[in-house]
Design a protein around this motif. Structure first.
Motif, PDB file in Angstrom:
ATOM      1  N   GLU A  42      29.321  39.563  40.020  1.00 12.82           N
ATOM      2  CA  GLU A  42      29.796  38.224  40.373  1.00 12.82           C
ATOM      3  C   GLU A  42      30.943  37.736  39.491  1.00 12.82           C
ATOM      4  N   MET A  43      31.196  38.395  38.388  1.00 17.13           N
ATOM      5  CA  MET A  43      32.347  38.036  37.558  1.00 17.13           C
ATOM      6  C   MET A  43      33.617  38.755  37.985  1.00 17.13           C
ATOM      7  N   THR A  44      33.502  39.617  38.999  1.00 19.38           N
ATOM      8  CA  THR A  44      34.660  40.354  39.512  1.00 19.38           C
ATOM      9  C   THR A  44      34.949  39.903  40.937  1.00 19.38           C
ATOM     10  N   ALA A  45      36.113  40.271  41.409  1.00 18.77           N
ATOM     11  CA  ALA A  45      36.466  39.977  42.794  1.00 18.77           C
ATOM     12  C   ALA A  45      36.235  41.183  43.700  1.00 18.77           C
ATOM     13  N   ALA A 101      52.097  47.000  39.374  1.00 21.77           N
ATOM     14  CA  ALA A 101      50.843  47.660  39.017  1.00 21.77           C
ATOM     15  C   ALA A 101      49.831  46.607  38.576  1.00 21.77           C
ATOM     16  N   HIS A 102      48.563  46.830  38.914  1.00 20.04           N
ATOM     17  CA  HIS A 102      47.492  45.866  38.660  1.00 20.04           C
ATOM     18  C   HIS A 102      46.442  46.458  37.725  1.00 20.04           C
ATOM     19  N   LEU A 103      46.085  45.704  36.705  1.00 17.02           N
ATOM     20  CA  LEU A 103      45.038  46.090  35.760  1.00 17.02           C
ATOM     21  C   LEU A 103      43.715  45.458  36.188  1.00 17.02           C
ATOM     22  N   GLY A 104      42.672  46.283  36.290  1.00 18.70           N
ATOM     23  CA  GLY A 104      41.332  45.791  36.593  1.00 18.70           C
ATOM     24  C   GLY A 104      40.321  46.423  35.652  1.00 18.70           C
ATOM     25  N   TYR A 105      39.177  45.773  35.483  1.00 18.77           N
ATOM     26  CA  TYR A 105      38.184  46.278  34.536  1.00 18.77           C
ATOM     27  C   TYR A 105      36.845  45.592  34.738  1.00 18.77           C
ATOM     28  N   TRP A 106      35.802  46.251  34.243  1.00 16.68           N
ATOM     29  CA  TRP A 106      34.480  45.636  34.117  1.00 16.68           C
ATOM     30  C   TRP A 106      33.739  46.348  32.992  1.00 16.68           C
ATOM     31  N   SER A 140      44.218  39.652  37.067  1.00 17.09           N
ATOM     32  CA  SER A 140      43.652  38.360  37.436  1.00 17.09           C
ATOM     33  C   SER A 140      42.236  38.272  36.894  1.00 17.09           C
ATOM     34  N   ALA A 141      41.767  37.051  36.784  1.00 18.74           N
ATOM     35  CA  ALA A 141      40.394  36.793  36.340  1.00 18.74           C
ATOM     36  C   ALA A 141      39.847  35.658  37.185  1.00 18.74           C
ATOM     37  N   ASN A 145      35.275  32.903  35.026  1.00 20.86           N
ATOM     38  CA  ASN A 145      35.067  33.957  34.037  1.00 20.86           C
ATOM     39  C   ASN A 145      36.010  33.777  32.835  1.00 20.86           C
ATOM     40  N   PRO A 146      35.697  32.837  31.938  1.00 21.93           N
ATOM     41  CA  PRO A 146      36.587  32.615  30.788  1.00 21.93           C
ATOM     42  C   PRO A 146      36.682  33.818  29.854  1.00 21.93           C
TER      43      PRO A 146
END
Length: 200
Positions: A42-45, A101-106, A140-141, A145-146
């Motif tokens: 839920e903290m990700t899209a 380019a897009h950075l994503g993470y979990w 993006s965040a 999600n601070p």
């Protein structure tokens, strides 16, 4: 997008506490367990909840295929003390709807709050600008999600605004804070987290 250096599955980035390595089929169970936890998803899209375990095999194969082609770089995060055990993922890819380019993470919830994702993101930023010759990186965040916003700010990203996007994985529209980091800012070293790293 990424050079030959990153296109072999022996490639890894080492930071003070982490190994960033290509994801493997054996990581599937950890991905389902950690990313599939409601608090993480839920903290990700992009991560659906619940995760369909069968979809993870395809995700890992797609990530490895993109890594091999240099079209992106998705790396599994492991603690250096336990390099075979995935604790999260970080990746830089091109999305159809974005020119950059897009950075994503979990990161798995047992590892929240220790600064591990800031360390991993800083390493990926360096890989993108130093190895791939990148010019602009976006991310993006979720506005809820601070912690994710802080990770990006530590990495030198600048918030460019709040946007509403349709995210099918979440079942509707979500508000996200958009962020941008360009090569000039990276070269100026305007970030709070800049770990020493080495590529192997």
């Amino acid at each position: 997008m990424f050079p030959d250096l990153t296109r072999d599955d022996v490639f890894r980035i080492e930071t003070r506490r982490l190994w960033l390595r290509w994801p493997r089929a054996k990581d599937g169970e950890a991905i389902v367990r950690l990313a599939g936890e409601r608090a993480v998803a839920e903290m990700t899209a992009q991560i659906p909840h619940p995760i369909v375990p069968e979809a993870i095999d395809a995700f890992v194969l797609d990530a490895r295929r993109a890594n091999s082609a240099g079209a992106g770089l998705t790396l599994a995060l492991s603690l250096r003390s336990s390099p075979m055990h995935l604790v999260g993922l970080v990746g830089i890819v091109r999305r159809d709807e974005e020119p950059c380019a897009h950075l994503g993470y979990w990161l798995g919830r047992p590892h929240w709050g220790a600064g591990l994702m800031s360390e991993a993101v800083a390493a990926m930023i360096d890989a993108y600008f130093a190895y791939a010759g990148g010019t602009v990186l976006v991310s993006s965040a979720r506005v809820v999600n601070p912690a994710s916003r802080r990770v990006l700010e530590k990495g030198g990203f600048v918030r460019t605004g709040t946007e509403t996007h349709a995210f099918p994985a979440r079942g509707g529209d979500l508000e996200v804070d958009a962020f941008r980091l360009d090569r000039a800012r990276w070269l100026d070293g305007e970030r709070a987290c800049a770990p020493a790293l080495s590529a192997a």
